[in-house]
Enzyme design. Structure first.
Site, short mmCIF file in Angstrom:
data_model
loop_
_atom_site.label_atom_id
_atom_site.label_comp_id
_atom_site.label_asym_id
_atom_site.label_seq_id
_atom_site.Cartn_x
_atom_site.Cartn_y
_atom_site.Cartn_z
N SER A 287 14.07 -6.33 -2.44
CA SER A 287 15.01 -6.80 -3.01
C SER A 287 15.77 -6.78 -2.58
O SER A 287 17.02 -5.81 -3.21
CB SER A 287 14.40 -6.40 -4.48
OG SER A 287 15.38 -6.88 -5.45
N GLY A 288 16.96 -7.60 -2.83
CA GLY A 288 18.08 -8.03 -2.27
C GLY A 288 19.34 -7.12 -2.85
O GLY A 288 20.32 -6.59 -3.05
N HIS A 289 18.75 -7.15 -4.69
CA HIS A 289 19.75 -6.62 -5.20
C HIS A 289 19.97 -5.21 -5.60
O HIS A 289 20.52 -4.43 -5.86
CB HIS A 289 19.73 -7.34 -6.65
CG HIS A 289 17.90 -7.09 -7.89
ND1 HIS A 289 18.76 -6.07 -8.69
CD2 HIS A 289 17.04 -7.56 -7.76
CE1 HIS A 289 17.86 -5.73 -8.83
NE2 HIS A 289 16.47 -7.03 -8.42
N CYS B 113 13.81 -1.06 -16.48
CA CYS B 113 12.44 -2.27 -17.18
C CYS B 113 11.47 -1.25 -17.75
O CYS B 113 11.00 -2.31 -18.78
CB CYS B 113 11.61 -2.31 -15.71
SG CYS B 113 12.00 -2.55 -14.10
N GLN C 123 13.72 0.50 -3.45
CA GLN C 123 14.85 1.07 -3.28
C GLN C 123 14.45 2.01 -1.96
O GLN C 123 15.55 2.60 -1.65
CB GLN C 123 14.24 2.88 -3.50
CG GLN C 123 13.95 1.94 -5.76
CD GLN C 123 15.21 1.99 -6.63
OE1 GLN C 123 16.56 2.56 -5.31
NE2 GLN C 123 15.52 0.97 -6.97
N THR D 131 11.90 -24.91 -2.61
CA THR D 131 12.06 -24.89 -1.63
C THR D 131 13.59 -23.74 -1.86
O THR D 131 13.51 -22.82 -2.53
CB THR D 131 13.29 -26.07 -2.42
OG1 THR D 131 12.65 -27.57 -2.14
CG2 THR D 131 15.12 -26.53 -1.31
N GLY E 33 11.90 -8.59 -5.26
CA GLY E 33 10.13 -7.39 -5.07
C GLY E 33 9.42 -7.38 -6.19
O GLY E 33 8.35 -7.38 -5.05
N SER E 34 8.80 -8.01 -7.09
CA SER E 34 8.30 -8.35 -8.09
C SER E 34 7.45 -8.96 -6.91
O SER E 34 6.40 -9.65 -7.13
CB SER E 34 8.74 -8.84 -9.29
OG SER E 34 9.77 -6.85 -10.14
N ASN F 96 11.51 5.02 -7.60
CA ASN F 96 13.11 4.57 -7.65
C ASN F 96 13.46 4.93 -9.59
O ASN F 96 14.98 5.19 -9.69
CB ASN F 96 12.44 2.53 -9.17
CG ASN F 96 11.18 2.72 -9.67
OD1 ASN F 96 10.26 3.06 -9.32
ND2 ASN F 96 11.34 2.34 -11.34
#
Ligand SMILES: *Cc1c(COP(=O)(O)O)cnc(C)c1O
Length: 395
Positions: free
Chosen positions: A199-201, A324, A179, A237, A70-71, A151
């Site tokens: 963001s995947g996580h 964060c 979010q 890659t 995401g960042s 968030n």
């Protein structure tokens, strides 16, 4: 009992996501840029993942760029719009006071380079107002970036209306939807979104992989130089295992949004109803426009950090703001943006639950939190003054 109630910080990897990544960690290790047929299997996997992600948000595959998270997506969207705008003499950027640091720190950097930044106020309910944006726009505004859902407090912003206004003005509109993705229905066309970060996580894929959606007419600049991957806009890659997992997890989450919401809302409502019985407590933001799982509350007279340590001792993972900012003792910029006084913002607790949580776990939280708050208040000199009336209650 162990209770993971910090899903806004990160989520567990789902079985679906893990299964999707395994082939790329074992036999399908070809580089998707290589020409032989063995590597073409990986290339096909990459194309399929891009299509899956595009379908989940109503985009076209060529509008999807995979990033490291995401960042990075936030950085690329903002830096691209700023630099492209500057070439046309537009050096004004609009955002909000309660964005994630990936947005705020990128804006800080651009400010040092001569851009002017306007940060919109957040109202007490945790929502920004379209009228405030209308007042802030200028002829030289190069970008509006407003997060989809916050968030720390979970409030959802009027994205579709903001997007419509920006489109009418011809101003590019980016939203940090980290979010919201996988938790709320998103259609980039219907919502007038030009660029969007995910963001995947945050939806059960692993950490270190994300997506930037950029509408086909949006000029994107590289923030990472090198090879011609991602249509020449993001070198390196491809993180094939992460990308495959992200696509599978996003599809799984998006297909189950209604079902998961139905499961999460009663848990969240019970959590809020019970914890708000604690005297001198209050919700931060409001639950009216809201992602399903996040509840953020303040308890007067205690320190959020002490509360977290005691919850940890009782098996509960929670947070006092965003992961964060923890580690620094400054109160959260998000809570301050709502107009909370410093001393109140210090006593905050964010509980973010998901579809993997159970009502038994909620009951455990409901049993532990009031006891811990009581215990900490009894030790607190500040609470003593509040009780004696030598210091006024703020909530
Ligand atoms: C987690 C988060 C990010 C950062 O995403 P990463 O993949 O961890 O870089 C950005 N914005 C919001 C709103 C977030 O919650």
């Amino acid at each position: 009992m162990f209770v993971y109630a910090d899903n806004a910080a990160t989520t567990c990897v789902s079985k679906t996501a893990l299964d999707a990544m395994m082939p790329y960690l074992t036999n399908m290790y070809g580089n998707p840029s290589s020409l032989y047929s063995f590597a073409q299997e990986a290339k096909e996997g990459l194309d399929a993942a891009r299509k899956t992600v595009a379908d989940c948000i109503g985009a076209e595959p060529r509008e999807i760029y995979f990033t490291s998270g995401g960042s990075e997506a936030d950085n690329q969207a903002i830096i691209s719009a700023a630099r492209v705008g500057a070439k046309k003499g537009k050096k004004h950027l609009i955002s909000t006071k309660f964005e994630h640091h990936a947005v705020l720190h990128t804006l800080d950097k651009l400010k040092k380079e001569g851009f002017e930044i306007t940060l919109l106020d957040v109202h007490e309910d945790g929502v920004v107002r379209l009228e405030d944006l209308k007042e802030a726009v200028r002829d030289d505004t190069a970008l509006v970036t407003v997060m989809f859902a916050n968030n720390e407090i979970g409030t959802v912003q009027p994205i579709k209306e903001i997007g419509a206004f920006c489109r009418e003005k011809g101003i590019p509109f980016h939203t940090d939807a980290v979010q919201a993705a996988g938790h709320m229905h998103i259609d980039v066309n219907e919502m007038n979104i030009d660029m969007l970060s995910m963001s995947g996580h945050k939806f059960h894929a692993p950490k270190g992989v994300g997506v930037l959606y950029a509408k086909k007419n949006m000029p994107l600049l590289n923030v990472i130089e090198g090879g011609a991957q991602e249509r020449g806009k993001r070198a390196g890659t491809e993180n094939m295992a992460g990308i495959a997992a992200l696509a599978a997890a996003l599809k799984e989450s998006c297909d189950a949004i209604d079902e998961n919401t139905e499961k999460i809302i009663p848990m969240r409502d019970k959590l809020f109803a019970e914890l708000s019985k604690i005297p001198h407590s209050k919700i931060n933001g409001s639950l009216e426009y809201h992602v399903p799982g996040t509840v953020n509350m303040c308890f007067e007279g205690i320190e959020g950090e002490s509360l977290l340590l005691m919850l940890d001792a009782n098996g509960i993972c929670a947070s006092s703001g965003s992961a964060c900012t923890s580690g620094s003792l400054d109160p959260s910029h998000v809570l301050l943006s709502l107009g909370l006084p410093h001393e109140v913002a210090h006593g905050s607790l964010r509980l973010s639950i998901g579809e993997y949580n159970t009502m038994e776990e909620i009951d455990h939280i409901i049993e532990v939190v009031p006891k811990v708050v009581d215990y900490l208040r009894n030790m607190s000199p500040v609470w003593d003054e509040l009780e004696k009336g030598t210091r006024p209650h703020l909530i």
